[in-house]
Design an enzyme around this catalytic site. Structure first.
Site, PDB file in Angstrom:
ATOM      1  N   ASN A  10       0.870  -1.184   0.000  1.00  0.00           N
ATOM      2  CA  ASN A  10       0.000   0.000   0.000  1.00  0.00           C
ATOM      3  C   ASN A  10       0.904   1.231   0.000  1.00  0.00           C
ATOM      4  OD1 ASN A  10      -1.832   2.042   0.510  1.00  0.00           O
ATOM      5  ND2 ASN A  10      -2.226   1.442   2.637  1.00  0.00           N
ATOM      6  N   LYS A  12       0.068   4.271  -0.239  1.00  0.00           N
ATOM      7  CA  LYS A  12      -0.582   5.458   0.359  1.00  0.00           C
ATOM      8  C   LYS A  12      -0.386   6.681  -0.547  1.00  0.00           C
ATOM      9  CE  LYS A  12       0.320   3.380   4.796  1.00  0.00           C
ATOM     10  NZ  LYS A  12       0.316   3.510   6.233  1.00  0.00           N
ATOM     11  N   HIS A  96      -9.397   0.997   5.018  1.00  0.00           N
ATOM     12  CA  HIS A  96      -8.100   1.176   5.693  1.00  0.00           C
ATOM     13  C   HIS A  96      -8.293   2.097   6.896  1.00  0.00           C
ATOM     14  CE1 HIS A  96      -3.968   2.373   6.446  1.00  0.00           C
ATOM     15  NE2 HIS A  96      -3.613   1.287   5.799  1.00  0.00           N
ATOM     16  N   GLU A  98      -6.631   4.455   8.000  1.00  0.00           N
ATOM     17  CA  GLU A  98      -6.420   5.894   7.740  1.00  0.00           C
ATOM     18  C   GLU A  98      -7.659   6.507   7.103  1.00  0.00           C
ATOM     19  OE1 GLU A  98      -2.709   5.456   5.640  1.00  0.00           O
ATOM     20  OE2 GLU A  98      -1.785   4.821   7.517  1.00  0.00           O
ATOM     21  N   GLU A 168      -5.208  -5.190  10.539  1.00  0.00           N
ATOM     22  CA  GLU A 168      -4.196  -4.154  10.738  1.00  0.00           C
ATOM     23  C   GLU A 168      -4.435  -3.436  12.059  1.00  0.00           C
ATOM     24  OE1 GLU A 168      -2.293  -2.885   6.853  1.00  0.00           O
ATOM     25  OE2 GLU A 168      -4.054  -1.663   7.082  1.00  0.00           O
ATOM     26  N   GLY A 174       2.659   1.988  10.707  1.00  0.00           N
ATOM     27  CA  GLY A 174       3.611   3.084  10.556  1.00  0.00           C
ATOM     28  C   GLY A 174       4.306   3.471  11.854  1.00  0.00           C
ATOM     29  N   SER A 214       3.671  -2.375  10.222  1.00  0.00           N
ATOM     30  CA  SER A 214       5.129  -2.383  10.366  1.00  0.00           C
ATOM     31  C   SER A 214       5.761  -3.725   9.983  1.00  0.00           C
ATOM     32  CB  SER A 214       5.524  -1.968  11.788  1.00  0.00           C
ATOM     33  OG  SER A 214       5.051  -0.651  12.057  1.00  0.00           O
TER      34      SER A 214
HETATM   35  C1  PEP Z   1      -0.612   0.007   5.988  1.00  0.00           C
HETATM   36  O1  PEP Z   1      -0.718   1.174   5.733  1.00  0.00           O
HETATM   37  O2  PEP Z   1      -1.474  -0.760   5.580  1.00  0.00           O
HETATM   38  C2  PEP Z   1       0.522  -0.436   6.795  1.00  0.00           C
HETATM   39  C3  PEP Z   1       0.458  -1.624   7.301  1.00  0.00           C
HETATM   40  O3  PEP Z   1       1.577   0.445   6.962  1.00  0.00           O
HETATM   41  P1  PEP Z   1       3.010   0.115   7.613  1.00  0.00           P
HETATM   42  O4  PEP Z   1       3.501  -1.169   6.982  1.00  0.00           O
HETATM   43  O5  PEP Z   1       3.866   1.281   7.234  1.00  0.00           O
HETATM   44  O6  PEP Z   1       2.816  -0.026   9.077  1.00  0.00           O
END
Ligand code: PEP
Length: 253
Positions: A10, A12, A96, A98, A168, A174, A214
Site C-alpha cells: 500500500n 498510500k 483502511h 487511515e 491491521e 507506521g 510495520s
Molecule cells: C498500511 O498502511 O497498511 C501499513 C500496514 O503500513 P506500515 O507497513 O507502514 O505499518
C-alpha cells in the site's frame, strides 16, 4: 486447503507517476521468478494507468486504495469501481484505518464500498483493526467483530472466498511496533472463526487473511509461520523495491 500467500504493498499518498514507474520497474526484476506468492501494488489513483501499462506481462497485480460506491455522477473528487477496472485494477483496498480515522469512513460506508467493488468484479482487501485504546480496554475482539459484521452486512457467501481480509492493528501501522506473531495469529484465528459463523466451511478455508502493521523483511517470516496468517499488507516497506521484494521472498529468508 493450502492458501496462496498474498503480499500487497500500500503506497498510500506516495510516488509521482515517474517515481511509481521507477519503483515498479525495479520491483518487476526483484520479484521475477518468485513462485507461489501473489504480489500486488496499490499506487495512488494518479499512477494506476501508467503502472498498469508497465505491469503488462508481469504477474504483479494492481490494486487501488479506495473507491466510491456510486457508478457515476456529481460526486466531486471520487472514483468509481468501473473507473478502477478500466485502468487495470484487480483489487481494491477498502476500510483502511487511515480512511476511517481521517476521512470519516464508517462500517456502513465500508459496506457500501465493498458491495460496489464486488458488483464490478473487483477483489476486495477489507481492512479491520483495533486502536491501542481498544486493545488496552480488552475490546479487540468485539471491535473486530463489529467491523466484520458491519462491513460484510448483506453479503451472502457468493464469491466471498475470493475476499481478502487485512488485520491491521492501528497501533502497529507506521509505528515500527509490530504485533507479535502470537498476537497476530490470535486475531486471525478469531476472524476466521467469525467467517465460519457467517459463511460456509469452504469460504472459511479459502479466505485469505493478511497481517498489516510495520511488516519488514526481518519480521515477515515469523508472521508467515503462523497458520492463519496468509500474507501481508505492507505500507512503509513497500516503497522500496529492495525491502518489498525481500518481504515477497520471505520463503527464501
Ligand atoms: C498500511 O498502511 O497498511 C501499513 C500496514 O503500513 P506500515 O507497513 O507502514 O505499518
Amino acid at each position: 486447503m493450502a492458501r496462496l500467500p498474498f503480499i500487497a504493498g500500500n503506497w498510500k499518498m506516495n510516488k509521482t507517476v515517474g517515481e511509481a514507474l521507477d519503483l515498479v520497474r525495479e520491483l518487476k526484476g526483484a520479484v521475477s521468478g518468485v513462485k507461489e506468492v501473489e504480489v500486488a501494488v496499490a499506487p495512488p489513483f494518479t499512477s494506476l494507468h501508467a503502472v498498469h501499462k508497465e505491469l503488462e506481462g508481469s504477474s504483479i497485480r494492481l490494486a487501488a486504495q479506495n473507491l466510491y460506491w456510486e457508478e457515476k455522477g456529481a460526486f466531486t473528487g471520487e472514483i468509481s469501481p468501473l473507473m478502477l477496472k478500466e485502468v487495470g485494477c484487480q483489487y481494491v483496498i477498502i476500510g483502511h484505518s487511515e480512511r476511517r480515522q481521517f476521512f470519516g469512513e464508517s462500517d456502513e460506508t465500508v459496506n457500501r464500498r465493498i458491495k460496489a467493488a464486488l458488483a464490478q468484479g473487483l477483489r476486495v482487501i477489507f481492512c479491520v483493526g483495533e486502536t491501542l485504546r481498544d486493545r488496552e480496554e480488552g475490546k479487540t475482539f468485539p471491535l473486530i467483530e463489529k467491523q466484520m459484521e458491519g462491513g460484510l452486512k448483506g453479503l451472502d457467501g457468493q464469491g466471498m472466498g475470493e475476499m481478502v481480509i487485512a488485520y491491521e492493528p492501528v497501533w502497529a501501522i507506521g509505528t515500527g511496533k509490530t504485533a507479535t506473531p502470537e498476537q497476530a495469529e490470535e486475531v486471525h484465528r478469531f476472524i476466521r472463526s467469525k467467517i465460519q459463523k457467517l459463511y460456509s466451511r469452504e469460504v472459511t478455508e479459502k479466505i485469505r487473511i493478511q497481517y498489516g502493521g510495520s511488516v519488514t523483511p526481518e519480521n515477515i517470516r515469523s508472521l508467515m509461520n503462523q497458520p492463519d496468517v496468509d500474507g501481508a499488507l505492507v505500507g512503509g516497506a513497500s516503497l522500496k523495491a529492495e525491502s518489498f521484494s525481500k518481504i515477497v521472498r520471505f520463503k527464501e529468508m
